[in-house]
Design an enzyme around this catalytic site. Structure first.
Site, mmCIF file in Angstrom:
data_model
loop_
_atom_site.group_PDB
_atom_site.id
_atom_site.type_symbol
_atom_site.label_atom_id
_atom_site.label_comp_id
_atom_site.label_asym_id
_atom_site.label_seq_id
_atom_site.Cartn_x
_atom_site.Cartn_y
_atom_site.Cartn_z
ATOM 1 N N CYS A 50 -0.105 8.520 3.532
ATOM 2 C CA CYS A 50 -0.386 7.983 2.266
ATOM 3 C C CYS A 50 -1.709 8.640 1.487
ATOM 4 O O CYS A 50 -1.728 8.484 0.431
ATOM 5 C CB CYS A 50 -0.357 6.623 2.393
ATOM 6 S SG CYS A 50 -1.394 5.821 3.597
ATOM 7 N N GLU A 74 0.909 -1.062 0.149
ATOM 8 C CA GLU A 74 0.026 -0.056 -0.123
ATOM 9 C C GLU A 74 0.832 1.254 0.009
ATOM 10 O O GLU A 74 1.571 1.768 0.938
ATOM 11 C CB GLU A 74 -0.865 -0.108 1.241
ATOM 12 C CG GLU A 74 -1.810 1.189 1.183
ATOM 13 C CD GLU A 74 -1.592 2.140 2.103
ATOM 14 O OE1 GLU A 74 -0.824 3.062 1.641
ATOM 15 O OE2 GLU A 74 -1.665 2.055 3.447
#
Lengths: 506, 506
Positions: free
Chosen positions: A285, A248
């Site tokens: 993120c 991820e």
């Protein structure tokens, strides 16, 4: 390898705090072997018992003196501040409890039973299917959430919940914090009677590579940079037995302002954008790296004013992130971004200057540096002339973890249309929420199309995170007594099941 | 590329029947573009309407004159025989109806709704999650099941059911059959009012490679050889946007005879083994290529006698498969296998000789050719001295689609133990069933650990086959009216849903 070490630095001053020697290859081998020995025991344990192990870790994390030690170490190593970090410890404990609950509920096992049917041509045999744990999982956590995405974060919690032993790699951005977390977990697990080898950490870059290559490791979970994730993915693809790598990675996470949104609340949106792209010094993120706003509502100026007013201050996590941020900002400039305003950073440690940039719509192409992530407190603002230009820009964007729509309220006619336009790009689409919060819930999806993740069908947060660490097996014509417990007719684990196509609660 | 063509051969004589020109790159582009245009329309169609399209294809397939034409073409091209092939047409129609039913039932969408919860710290937003179709799917079917795993087989049916347009590649082993199937499907879909571009075929090796590379293609489903599957997987990994390749490849599918099984019914097991490894001339990805039997019950001799008595005769599917079979048998001999008996084949067309071999346990190592698939009518028999040797052999075997246990009945104490030993290897474990049948049911798993498939968590047969062609998306704080229909509060698609963690029927 014994010469290398993880060095704990004080992010605010850049001074060295401590050194932690890297694991030797022999140490990695021993840890993986212990985990592999534990794997069948863990897999055979009912999920309610595994849930108790997760609760034991969660409770141990929240002991007041433990919280104090953890937060002190993490604050020195990351400069994220005591308020944020103590909240993150609490979140991490609650995550562990959430995944324990998902395991105990049992539908993640996807137990499916079809009786034999001799009326079909050819006659169908009895089939009983469930998801079995993959085995040892390697977890390589993130720099930016030392607790929630660290060695005891979402990946570890969901892997343990799914019945897999975990070998985690200590993060070099916070080696002391990683070590303290491992000590807390290991002693809690021993006290709870969990099998030896269920959870262990290793240290050092080469230990991470050795983990991914180890034959007994069955899956890898990674949270971090595009470069790191892709490197692990390639490494796993070279194994004799290729294993899944759930990486991820950071993305641009575009936020689109509708015309009505700009008309009704441009200032609020500008302030919210600054708050979101500078939160945690932009080290998320899910940071919204690009704001697309209709022309004529002065969003670039309003963002500049909001940044100047907020004057966020802080440090980046590591020297490497600080220098990558400086380099990335230079690349954005050269690709056509112009500064709106900058907040001067300090000069001690890994300090950095938050920055808002404006970019002409024409500069946003699918191959431009402007449509890639720049990790750190920088936000781009682009104005679009009309709906066609808005959609053309969206068409240049890469797969992303999250996208946001800043609307003018429930009756805003642009929202449904934008949802349709943004869905192919994103794992999550939010309306009038900034994307930086990722709630751990049944319906969460923290993933997204390539290259935001290597496996777009997977999520690293939420109930479905367990699925990454299991695979289905069907048993055909197996006598009831010989079936694994979750498939037996008497349903000894009290699981919800699909029987002859019909969902049947526990 | 216009010079190459798929040549239809009569498998029984080796004579050329017809030529079908390969698709040009421009034709591939046009077909993919039409499919990409259809994709959002198909995705927005309720699954009950898509189910009607699948039923229309199924009904068209079963029209008597259509069955006759299909079976005649396929029998000439594959030599599989009219009985088997007409049964396979019926199966293929029923598969289409099965996947239609799974789509209509709606739980494959995995609709999950969590209400906002302001009592949590931090407050949790409302989340609504579902699985969305990936977009255009490329299907490269199998040589050995011209219908059930062909251009309208499990992969196409499950992709259409999941809401994805399909571009299938005609199989060079049965190009006329592929073309006839496509014509049937295309006219049925037009009559049913389905969008143009929903299903189309292309022809030729380069067209297949172009499909996998096409930016608008979102996933690849493949059934066939290890070499073919790995080549496609590597091709997809080189794309700018990497896409999943679900390759289901041939494997050894070991069958283990227990001591009690050998004691009670050695002859029956030997005959069953011969029947299974020569069924369809051994051209099944689930062919049991290796029989492990306890020493002292004469299984090698019994298998030899059963083969000599059955004298199965037939042809292989293609010249390529026939020569690979001859080469593979030679490799098995050189790796230490000794012939038990051989049934002489004919010499016309792609005829081949069924063969039983015996192999000493010590020759079975993880790097030996003996533990890899040999496609065609060859079966290996190995005797194990005791449980330790049995388990040592199992430890050398690769991931496999299916494994079987031949037991002495429900009270046989070895079964549970063998299930535990075989589960890590296999996607399906059968007791007293040969693995060659793969029922399409809710609980089916047709997949398995690397290298039997590239994605061990996926299945290419059964209800979960739809999952391969979807990915989850979460919507956060989206007003009800702007949500996609399946997520709206009024539940207009009447779907089963998980609401605040609790499964709620439609």
């Amino acid at each position: 390898m014994s010469e290398s070490a993880d060095i704990s630095y004080d992010a605010r001053t850049g001074t060295e705090r401590a050194r932690f020697p890297a694991s030797t290859l022999a140490e990695v081998d021993a840890v993986v072997a212990a985990a592999a020995t534990a794997a069948p025991l863990v897999a055979a344990t009912p999920p309610t018992d595994r849930a108790a192990w997760l609760h034991a870790i969660a409770d141990a994390l929240e002991a007041p003196d433990t919280v104090a030690r953890l937060v002190a170490a993490a604050d020195a190593e990351t400069a994220l501040g005591e308020v944020r970090l103590s909240g993150e410890v609490a979140r991490t404990a609650n995550q562990l409890r959430f995944y324990a609950g998902v395991a105990a509920e049992g539908s993640y096992l996807a137990v499916t039973l079809d009786a034999a049917d001799s009326t079909l041509a050819p006659p169908a045999p009895a089939l009983a299917r469930l998801r079995v744990p993959l085995g040892v999982v390697a977890v390589l956590g993130a720099s930016n959430f030392p607790f929630a995405f660290g060695v005891l974060g979402n990946d570890t919690a969901s892997a343990l919940a799914a019945g897999c032993p975990v070998v985690a790699k200590a993060h070099p951005a916070h080696p002391e914090t990683s070590r303290l977390l491992a000590e807390v977990a290991e002693s809690a697990l021993v006290a709870a009677g969990a099998p030896l080898g269920l959870f262990e950490i290793v240290s050092g870059f080469e230990a991470g590579a050795a983990l991914v290559a180890a034959p007994a490791v069955s899956a890898v979970a990674f949270t971090g940079s595009q470069r790191g994730g892709m490197a692990l993915w390639r490494l796993a693809a070279e194994r004799e037995v290729v294993i899944p790598v759930y990486a991820e990675m950071g993305t641009v996470n575009p936020a689109v302002v509708t015309v009505l949104g700009a008309e009704l609340r441009a200032e609020e949106i500008a302030a919210g954008y600054v708050g979101s792209f500078t939160l945690g010094m932009g080290q998320f993120c899910t940071k919204p790296g690009l704001l697309l706003a209709p022309v004529g509502y002065d969003l670039p100026r309003l963002v500049a004013e909001a940044l100047a007013a907020a004057r966020p201050q802080g440090w980046l996590l590591t020297e490497g992130i600080a220098s990558a941020y400086a380099a990335g900002v230079g690349e954005l400039h050269r690709a056509g971004a112009a500064p709106l305003t900058e907040v001067t950073g300090g000069d001690a440690g890994w300090s950095a200057a938050p920055l808002a940039l404006t970019v002409p719509a024409a500069a946003l192409t699918s191959t431009s540096r402007l449509t890639e992530e720049c990790f750190g407190p920088v936000g781009l603002v682009t104005e679009y002339a009309d709906r066609a230009e808005r959609d053309a820009i969206i068409g240049t964007l890469q797969g992303t973890l999250a996208a946001s729509i800043m609307s003018g309220g429930d009756a805003d006619p642009e929202v449904a249309d934008l949802l349709t336009a943004l869905t192919p790009l994103a794992g999550r689409v939010a309306v009038n929420d900034w994307p930086t919060g990722v709630a751990f819930r049944w319906a969460q999806q923290h993933g997204g199309p390539w290259p935001s993740t290597t496996v777009p069908a997977a999520t690293s947060v939420g109930a479905a995170a367990l699925d990454r660490f299991t695979r289905p097996v069907a048993y055909q014509s197996v006598p009831d007594a010989a079936l694994p417990a979750p498939l037996q007719g008497a349903n000894p684990w009290r699981l919800p099941r699909r029987i002859d196509g019909v969902w049947t609660p526990a």
